[in-house]
Design a protein around this motif. Structure first.
Motif, PDB file in Angstrom:
ATOM      1  N   LEU A   1       0.727  -0.232  10.875  1.00 39.51           N
ATOM      2  CA  LEU A   1      -0.627   0.021  11.442  1.00 39.51           C
ATOM      3  C   LEU A   1      -0.845  -0.713  12.783  1.00 39.51           C
ATOM      4  CD1 LEU A   1      -2.744  -0.350   8.459  1.00 39.51           C
ATOM      5  CD2 LEU A   1      -1.495   1.616   9.225  1.00 39.51           C
TER       6      LEU A   1
ATOM      7  N   ASP B   1      -3.620  -4.858  11.016  1.00 40.30           N
ATOM      8  CA  ASP B   1      -3.361  -5.213   9.521  1.00 40.30           C
ATOM      9  C   ASP B   1      -2.448  -6.686   9.485  1.00 40.30           C
ATOM     10  OD1 ASP B   1      -3.769  -5.087   6.788  1.00 40.30           O
ATOM     11  OD2 ASP B   1      -2.155  -4.151   6.403  1.00 40.30           O
ATOM     12  N   ARG B   2      -2.795  -7.917  10.285  1.00 41.67           N
ATOM     13  CA  ARG B   2      -2.331  -8.919  10.151  1.00 41.67           C
ATOM     14  C   ARG B   2      -2.612  -9.866   9.095  1.00 41.67           C
ATOM     15  NH1 ARG B   2       2.524  -9.888  10.896  1.00 41.67           N
ATOM     16  NH2 ARG B   2       2.591  -9.643  13.031  1.00 41.67           N
ATOM     17  N   LYS B   3      -2.034  -9.454   8.011  1.00 33.74           N
ATOM     18  CA  LYS B   3      -2.563 -10.549   6.772  1.00 33.74           C
ATOM     19  C   LYS B   3      -1.821 -11.873   6.706  1.00 33.74           C
ATOM     20  CE  LYS B   3      -4.107  -6.816   3.396  1.00 33.74           C
ATOM     21  NZ  LYS B   3      -3.898  -5.420   4.217  1.00 33.74           N
TER      22      LYS B   3
ATOM     23  N   ASP C   1       5.497  -6.064   8.400  1.00 38.50           N
ATOM     24  CA  ASP C   1       4.655  -5.091   8.004  1.00 38.50           C
ATOM     25  C   ASP C   1       3.732  -4.700   9.413  1.00 38.50           C
ATOM     26  OD1 ASP C   1       3.374  -3.132   6.602  1.00 38.50           O
ATOM     27  OD2 ASP C   1       2.458  -4.722   5.062  1.00 38.50           O
TER      28      ASP C   1
ATOM     29  N   HIS D   1       1.916 -11.580   5.656  1.00 39.37           N
ATOM     30  CA  HIS D   1       2.527 -10.918   6.477  1.00 39.37           C
ATOM     31  C   HIS D   1       3.240 -12.092   7.568  1.00 39.37           C
ATOM     32  CE1 HIS D   1       0.278  -6.880   5.980  1.00 39.37           C
ATOM     33  NE2 HIS D   1       0.919  -7.482   4.781  1.00 39.37           N
TER      34      HIS D   1
ATOM     35  N   SER E   1       0.906  -1.254   0.207  1.00 35.95           N
ATOM     36  CA  SER E   1       0.000  -0.020   0.129  1.00 35.95           C
ATOM     37  C   SER E   1       0.741   1.360  -0.156  1.00 35.95           C
ATOM     38  CB  SER E   1      -1.056  -0.017   1.448  1.00 35.95           C
ATOM     39  OG  SER E   1      -1.687  -0.932   1.254  1.00 35.95           O
TER      40      SER E   1
ATOM     41  N   ARG F   1      -6.870  -6.522  13.785  1.00 36.93           N
ATOM     42  CA  ARG F   1      -7.505  -6.944  12.736  1.00 36.93           C
ATOM     43  C   ARG F   1      -6.482  -7.859  12.216  1.00 36.93           C
ATOM     44  NH1 ARG F   1      -9.490  -1.627  11.666  1.00 36.93           N
ATOM     45  NH2 ARG F   1      -7.548  -1.448  10.264  1.00 36.93           N
ATOM     46  N   THR F   2      -6.507  -9.294  12.442  1.00 36.77           N
ATOM     47  CA  THR F   2      -5.604 -10.537  12.160  1.00 36.77           C
ATOM     48  C   THR F   2      -6.390 -11.741  11.579  1.00 36.77           C
ATOM     49  OG1 THR F   2      -3.840 -11.750  13.360  1.00 36.77           O
ATOM     50  CG2 THR F   2      -5.999 -10.922  14.575  1.00 36.77           C
TER      51      THR F   2
ATOM     52  N   PRO G   1      -8.528  -8.493   8.367  1.00 40.83           N
ATOM     53  CA  PRO G   1      -8.055  -7.425   7.640  1.00 40.83           C
ATOM     54  C   PRO G   1      -8.429  -7.556   6.210  1.00 40.83           C
ATOM     55  CG  PRO G   1      -6.303  -8.942   7.904  1.00 40.83           C
ATOM     56  CD  PRO G   1      -7.505  -9.271   8.772  1.00 40.83           C
ATOM     57  N   TRP G   2      -8.626  -6.694   5.142  1.00 40.00           N
ATOM     58  CA  TRP G   2      -8.777  -7.064   3.683  1.00 40.00           C
ATOM     59  C   TRP G   2      -7.968  -6.473   2.982  1.00 40.00           C
ATOM     60  CZ3 TRP G   2     -12.558 -10.247   2.098  1.00 40.00           C
ATOM     61  CH2 TRP G   2     -12.727 -10.278   0.841  1.00 40.00           C
TER      62      TRP G   2
ATOM     63  N   ASN H   1      -2.264  -4.766  16.625  1.00 35.61           N
ATOM     64  CA  ASN H   1      -1.912  -4.897  14.794  1.00 35.61           C
ATOM     65  C   ASN H   1      -3.311  -4.952  14.207  1.00 35.61           C
ATOM     66  OD1 ASN H   1      -1.076  -5.320  12.504  1.00 35.61           O
ATOM     67  ND2 ASN H   1       0.271  -7.208  13.006  1.00 35.61           N
TER      68      ASN H   1
END
Length: 261
Positions: A182, A161-163, A179, A166, A29, A191-192, A257-258, A159
């Motif tokens: 955020l 944004d734990r995609k 990453d 990552h 991003s 959000r994980t 997360p999305w 966290n």
């Protein structure tokens, strides 16, 4: 697990090495560049995220994401577990930014969408999904104890944004999260994809690591955060220990997360 001398050598390389940009990671991003770094006869790859390449966000102050990346590494160090690759803040070809040792992935992914009837033994299903033809899938992740430790770290970091992408598996059997820009918001933002232990008791290893963090000197990470963010980080760790369990999925906001991967 890395020794302290190896960790020191990595930080020395990141701090004093000469950066040569290889290219841009186009799926990120914010501006994220892979570079070769060389110092004192040693060469490695790293990820360089310049502050000037950060896109403005409504909920995180502009220009703070690189510092949050470094703070996440320092919190992981305070856990006493190598969960985040060595990361520093330094000048580079595009100005000041986060510089993190590159992790070369090896082995099967630790998070992914798998057929609902074929979730690997020991994995945790997190969410149901459908394929393009309506076939049933699960978003699932490995039950590796190191992944559980990373899930606990995410709670403390808050966290957002734990995609799946990552969560990395290196050639030496280590598990790393990357990453973390955020993270550290004072409001609940977790959000994980690592919800597989939701509501379950903390393992003794996780409890020990979080306890170790609560007695750590905050100087390593507090310099990159506000006083309120530092206090909130310790408060999250204390609550995790007091609860003795991984948190349940929130009902009042998005838990994933999305996109998830």
């Amino acid at each position: 697990m890395k020794t302290s001398s190896e960790d020191t050598a990595d930080l020395e390389l990141l701090t004093h090495g000469v950066l040569e940009i290889e290219g841009l990671l186009v799926e990120a991003s914010n501006a994220t560049l892979r570079a070769v770094i060389e110092h004192d006869g040693r060469t490695a790859r790293c990820v360089y995220k310049p502050v000037k390449g950060e896109k403005p966000l409504w909920d995180f102050p502009t220009g703070t994401l690189a510092g949050r990346e470094v703070a996440a590494f320092e919190v992981a160090r305070a856990f006493g577990v190598p969960l985040v690759p060595p990361t520093i803040l330094r000048d580079g070809p595009m100005g000041q930014g986060a510089c993190q040792l590159w992790i070369e992935e090896d082995g099967e992914p630790l998070v992914g969408f798998v057929p609902a009837a074929e979730v690997p033994e020991g994995w945790h299903a997190v969410a149901a999904a459908r394929g393009p033809d309506g076939e049933a899938y699960h978003l699932a992740h490995s039950g590796d104890p190191a992944v559980a430790m990373l899930a606990a770290l995410d709670v403390v970091l808050n966290n957002a944004d734990r995609k799946g992408a990552h969560v990395l598996h290196d050639g030496g059997g280590g598990v790393f999260g990357v990453d973390h820009g955020l993270s550290f918001h004072t409001e609940p933002k977790l959000r994980t994809v690592l919800w597989g232990w939701a509501g379950e008791p903390l393992t003794p290893e996780v409890t020990e690591a979080v306890e170790r963090f609560t007695t750590a000197d905050p100087e390593g990470f507090a310099r990159y955060l506000t006083d309120e963010e530092t206090a909130a980080t310790f408060a999250r760790a204390a609550k995790l220990l007091a609860d003795g369990r991984f948190p349940e999925l929130p009902a009042d906001r998005a838990a994933l997360p999305w996109p998830p991967i």
